[in-house]
Design a protein around this motif. Structure first.
Motif, PDB file in Angstrom:
ATOM      1  N   GLY A  94       0.826  -1.201   0.000  1.00  8.79           N
ATOM      2  CA  GLY A  94       0.000   0.000   0.000  1.00  8.79           C
ATOM      3  C   GLY A  94       0.855   1.243   0.000  1.00  8.79           C
ATOM      4  N   LEU A  95       0.216   2.380  -0.306  1.00  8.58           N
ATOM      5  CA  LEU A  95       0.922   3.648  -0.383  1.00  8.58           C
ATOM      6  C   LEU A  95       0.149   4.717   0.386  1.00  8.58           C
ATOM      7  CD1 LEU A  95       1.739   3.618  -4.209  1.00  8.58           C
ATOM      8  CD2 LEU A  95       3.401   3.322  -2.371  1.00  8.58           C
ATOM      9  N   SER A  96       0.833   5.816   0.686  1.00 12.78           N
ATOM     10  CA  SER A  96       0.191   6.981   1.277  1.00 12.78           C
ATOM     11  C   SER A  96       0.265   8.131   0.280  1.00 12.78           C
ATOM     12  CB  SER A  96       0.883   7.377   2.582  1.00 12.78           C
ATOM     13  OG  SER A  96       2.203   7.816   2.324  1.00 12.78           O
ATOM     14  N   LEU A  97      -0.515   9.168   0.527  1.00  7.80           N
ATOM     15  CA  LEU A  97      -0.488  10.321  -0.376  1.00  7.80           C
ATOM     16  C   LEU A  97       0.896  10.957  -0.434  1.00  7.80           C
ATOM     17  CD1 LEU A  97      -3.870  12.157   0.320  1.00  7.80           C
ATOM     18  CD2 LEU A  97      -3.209  10.879  -1.724  1.00  7.80           C
ATOM     19  N   ALA A  98       1.576  10.976   0.703  1.00  6.87           N
ATOM     20  CA  ALA A  98       2.900  11.597   0.747  1.00  6.87           C
ATOM     21  C   ALA A  98       3.888  10.904  -0.194  1.00  6.87           C
ATOM     22  CB  ALA A  98       3.436  11.576   2.176  1.00  6.87           C
ATOM     23  N   GLU A  99       3.701   9.613  -0.429  1.00  6.10           N
ATOM     24  CA  GLU A  99       4.607   8.864  -1.294  1.00  6.10           C
ATOM     25  C   GLU A  99       4.361   9.139  -2.771  1.00  6.10           C
ATOM     26  OE1 GLU A  99       5.755   4.746   0.657  1.00  6.10           O
ATOM     27  OE2 GLU A  99       3.610   5.154   1.008  1.00  6.10           O
ATOM     28  N   LEU A 100       3.318   9.894  -3.063  1.00  9.89           N
ATOM     29  CA  LEU A 100       3.045  10.261  -4.458  1.00  9.89           C
ATOM     30  C   LEU A 100       3.585  11.651  -4.789  1.00  9.89           C
ATOM     31  CD1 LEU A 100      -0.651   9.051  -4.896  1.00  9.89           C
ATOM     32  CD2 LEU A 100       1.462   7.795  -5.396  1.00  9.89           C
ATOM     33  N   ALA A 101       4.312  12.255  -3.865  1.00  5.66           N
ATOM     34  CA  ALA A 101       4.757  13.645  -4.031  1.00  5.66           C
ATOM     35  C   ALA A 101       5.575  13.857  -5.302  1.00  5.66           C
ATOM     36  CB  ALA A 101       5.558  14.072  -2.804  1.00  5.66           C
ATOM     37  N   ASP A 102       6.371  12.866  -5.704  1.00  2.00           N
ATOM     38  CA  ASP A 102       7.229  13.021  -6.883  1.00  2.00           C
ATOM     39  C   ASP A 102       6.610  12.427  -8.149  1.00  2.00           C
ATOM     40  OD1 ASP A 102       9.172  14.279  -5.337  1.00  2.00           O
ATOM     41  OD2 ASP A 102      10.117  12.363  -4.784  1.00  2.00           O
ATOM     42  N   GLU A 103       5.381  11.949  -8.043  1.00  2.00           N
ATOM     43  CA  GLU A 103       4.719  11.333  -9.189  1.00  2.00           C
ATOM     44  C   GLU A 103       3.821  12.340  -9.920  1.00  2.00           C
ATOM     45  OE1 GLU A 103       5.107   8.296 -10.261  1.00  2.00           O
ATOM     46  OE2 GLU A 103       6.135   7.322  -8.583  1.00  2.00           O
ATOM     47  N   ILE A 104       3.700  12.172 -11.228  1.00  2.00           N
ATOM     48  CA  ILE A 104       2.684  12.915 -11.980  1.00  2.00           C
ATOM     49  C   ILE A 104       1.363  12.174 -11.774  1.00  2.00           C
ATOM     50  CG2 ILE A 104       1.869  13.563 -14.278  1.00  2.00           C
ATOM     51  CD1 ILE A 104       4.766  13.865 -15.135  1.00  2.00           C
ATOM     52  N   VAL A 105       0.438  12.838 -11.098  1.00  2.17           N
ATOM     53  CA  VAL A 105      -0.859  12.218 -10.795  1.00  2.17           C
ATOM     54  C   VAL A 105      -1.892  12.765 -11.766  1.00  2.17           C
ATOM     55  CG1 VAL A 105      -2.631  11.841  -9.047  1.00  2.17           C
ATOM     56  CG2 VAL A 105      -0.218  11.948  -8.371  1.00  2.17           C
ATOM     57  N   LEU A 106      -2.428  11.911 -12.597  1.00  2.00           N
ATOM     58  CA  LEU A 106      -3.417  12.297 -13.597  1.00  2.00           C
ATOM     59  C   LEU A 106      -4.763  12.605 -12.945  1.00  2.00           C
ATOM     60  CD1 LEU A 106      -2.460   9.516 -16.136  1.00  2.00           C
ATOM     61  CD2 LEU A 106      -1.825  11.929 -16.285  1.00  2.00           C
ATOM     62  N   GLN A 117      -7.167  19.091  -2.367  1.00  2.00           N
ATOM     63  CA  GLN A 117      -5.836  19.414  -2.859  1.00  2.00           C
ATOM     64  C   GLN A 117      -5.272  18.177  -3.550  1.00  2.00           C
ATOM     65  OE1 GLN A 117      -3.112  20.859   0.098  1.00  2.00           O
ATOM     66  NE2 GLN A 117      -1.403  21.080  -1.340  1.00  2.00           N
ATOM     67  N   LEU A 118      -4.922  18.318  -4.802  1.00  2.00           N
ATOM     68  CA  LEU A 118      -4.441  17.175  -5.568  1.00  2.00           C
ATOM     69  C   LEU A 118      -3.051  16.752  -5.095  1.00  2.00           C
ATOM     70  CD1 LEU A 118      -5.511  18.280  -9.148  1.00  2.00           C
ATOM     71  CD2 LEU A 118      -6.485  16.418  -7.791  1.00  2.00           C
ATOM     72  N   PRO A 119      -2.804  15.448  -5.040  1.00  2.00           N
ATOM     73  CA  PRO A 119      -1.469  14.981  -4.652  1.00  2.00           C
ATOM     74  C   PRO A 119      -0.512  15.004  -5.839  1.00  2.00           C
ATOM     75  CG  PRO A 119      -2.898  13.113  -5.078  1.00  2.00           C
ATOM     76  CD  PRO A 119      -3.744  14.341  -5.267  1.00  2.00           C
ATOM     77  N   GLY A 120       0.768  14.883  -5.551  1.00  2.00           N
ATOM     78  CA  GLY A 120       1.778  14.767  -6.598  1.00  2.00           C
ATOM     79  C   GLY A 120       1.918  15.988  -7.474  1.00  2.00           C
ATOM     80  N   LYS A 121       2.430  15.745  -8.655  1.00  2.00           N
ATOM     81  CA  LYS A 121       2.645  16.817  -9.633  1.00  2.00           C
ATOM     82  C   LYS A 121       1.546  16.765 -10.696  1.00  2.00           C
ATOM     83  CE  LYS A 121       7.671  16.430  -9.076  1.00  2.00           C
ATOM     84  NZ  LYS A 121       8.970  16.129  -9.772  1.00  2.00           N
ATOM     85  N   PRO A 122       1.047  17.909 -11.129  1.00  2.00           N
ATOM     86  CA  PRO A 122      -0.022  17.904 -12.146  1.00  2.00           C
ATOM     87  C   PRO A 122       0.525  17.565 -13.529  1.00  2.00           C
ATOM     88  CG  PRO A 122       0.606  20.148 -11.628  1.00  2.00           C
ATOM     89  CD  PRO A 122       1.368  19.273 -10.671  1.00  2.00           C
ATOM     90  N   VAL A 143       0.536   8.346 -12.868  1.00  2.00           N
ATOM     91  CA  VAL A 143      -0.266   7.375 -12.127  1.00  2.00           C
ATOM     92  C   VAL A 143      -1.674   7.960 -11.969  1.00  2.00           C
ATOM     93  CG1 VAL A 143       1.744   6.453 -10.917  1.00  2.00           C
ATOM     94  CG2 VAL A 143       0.379   8.285  -9.855  1.00  2.00           C
ATOM     95  N   LEU A 144      -2.601   7.117 -11.543  1.00  2.00           N
ATOM     96  CA  LEU A 144      -3.994   7.539 -11.459  1.00  2.00           C
ATOM     97  C   LEU A 144      -4.599   7.070 -10.141  1.00  2.00           C
ATOM     98  CD1 LEU A 144      -6.621   8.654 -12.770  1.00  2.00           C
ATOM     99  CD2 LEU A 144      -6.954   6.356 -13.744  1.00  2.00           C
ATOM    100  N   VAL A 145      -5.293   7.966  -9.451  1.00  2.00           N
ATOM    101  CA  VAL A 145      -5.963   7.630  -8.196  1.00  2.00           C
ATOM    102  C   VAL A 145      -7.468   7.566  -8.452  1.00  2.00           C
ATOM    103  CG1 VAL A 145      -6.402   8.328  -5.817  1.00  2.00           C
ATOM    104  CG2 VAL A 145      -4.151   8.743  -6.845  1.00  2.00           C
ATOM    105  N   VAL A 146      -8.072   6.408  -8.157  1.00  2.00           N
ATOM    106  CA  VAL A 146      -9.495   6.187  -8.436  1.00  2.00           C
ATOM    107  C   VAL A 146     -10.096   5.254  -7.383  1.00  2.00           C
ATOM    108  CG1 VAL A 146      -9.381   6.501 -10.944  1.00  2.00           C
ATOM    109  CG2 VAL A 146      -8.885   4.260  -9.943  1.00  2.00           C
ATOM    110  N   PRO A 147     -11.430   5.178  -7.299  1.00  2.00           N
ATOM    111  CA  PRO A 147     -12.052   4.139  -6.495  1.00  2.00           C
ATOM    112  C   PRO A 147     -11.685   2.760  -7.050  1.00  2.00           C
ATOM    113  CG  PRO A 147     -13.647   5.857  -7.029  1.00  2.00           C
ATOM    114  CD  PRO A 147     -12.425   6.123  -7.855  1.00  2.00           C
TER     115      PRO A 147
END
Length: 269
Positions: A94-106, A117-122, A143-147
């Protein structure tokens, strides 16, 4: 609108990620004379479809805006992050939001999570749909965050997903126009809530017939008490051989009482 005014069919809308198969099966078993038709609708258009009469009820994602629609929350989905199978995060559980800080989050235009507030980089631009965003993840763009249900819906062999903690969650609800709560809507509500066919709140349920003895007692004002047992002459009310002893003991008691009354004989002068 009364039950007699509705059409002899039931239209059920559902948003992507919802699988209504179980409830449809129960409907067909209980109400075989009323066909149920499914209406697939994008999450952003579901409430307007209900307001416009395009469906009698529907599975939607909360929140539902306005007071003209009723909604029964059903369940909350796990939020996940969709990643390529060769991504470094695929090795963890599993991951936390903080671990997505360097990722481009779609962030697709049909996003259902309602981020504050969107996580990661836009990304340079937002994908039009979740399906488009999944294609970009497969291409290594981000990466993508979804249900979780949407991650399963858009599953690809080259992608995987992991649970994401401290992220917004999506809730699924059954919704319908409040002023069109028909008998058929009530029937479907009962199915979704798990009521049995003989539930007292279910439409058309016939209450079990009361036994005649219970019905008679209800008319008389409650349960009757049994009359106290009466003792027969010469018998002990408790039964058994104690009755004869009781009579004999009673005779002795009477004789003793008579002797006490007469007292000692007087002496003659």
């Amino acid at each position: 609108m009364t039950g007699s005014e509705v059409s002899p069919s039931f239209r059920l809308a559902y948003v992507p990620g919802v699988t209504p198969t179980k409830w449809v099966r129960i409907w067909n078993e209980r109400l075989p004379g009323i066909p149920l038709s499914l209406v697939a609708v994008p999450a952003a258009e579901a409430t307007e479809l209900l307001r416009g009469g395009g469906a009698d009820a529907g599975f939607v994602r909360l929140p539902v805006d306005g007071t003209d629609l009723s909604a029964i929350p059903l369940y909350t989905e796990q939020t996940v992050v969709v990643i390529p199978k060769d991504h470094v995060a695929a090795a963890v559980d599993g991951l936390s939001l903080a671990e997505l800080a360097d990722e481009i989050v779609l962030h697709p235009l049909d996003d259902t999570l309602g981020w504050e507030q969107l996580p990661g980089k836009p990304a340079v631009e937002r994908p039009a749909t979740t399906a488009d965003a999944v294609e970009l993840v497969a291409a290594g763009v981000g990466v993508l965050v979804v249900p979780q249900s949407l991650a399963r819906l858009h599953h690809r062999k080259d992608l995987t997903y992991r649970p994401l903690s401290d992220a917004p969650e999506s809730r699924i609800a059954l919704s319908w126009p409040e002023d069109r709560t028909t008998d058929q809507v009530e029937d479907f509500i009962g199915i979704v809530r798990g009521r049995t066919v003989n539930s007292s709140r279910g439409r058309g349920a016939t209450p079990a017939e009361q036994p005649k003895s219970k019905a008679k007692r209800a008319e008389d004002g409650g349960t009757r008490r049994k009359p106290a047992a009466r003792a027969s002459a010469g018998k002990n009310p408790r039964g058994g051989s104690g009755g004869a002893k009781g009579v004999k003991g009673g005779a002795r008691g009477a004789k003793g009482a008579s002797a006490a009354k007469r007292g000692k004989p007087r002496r003659r002068p």
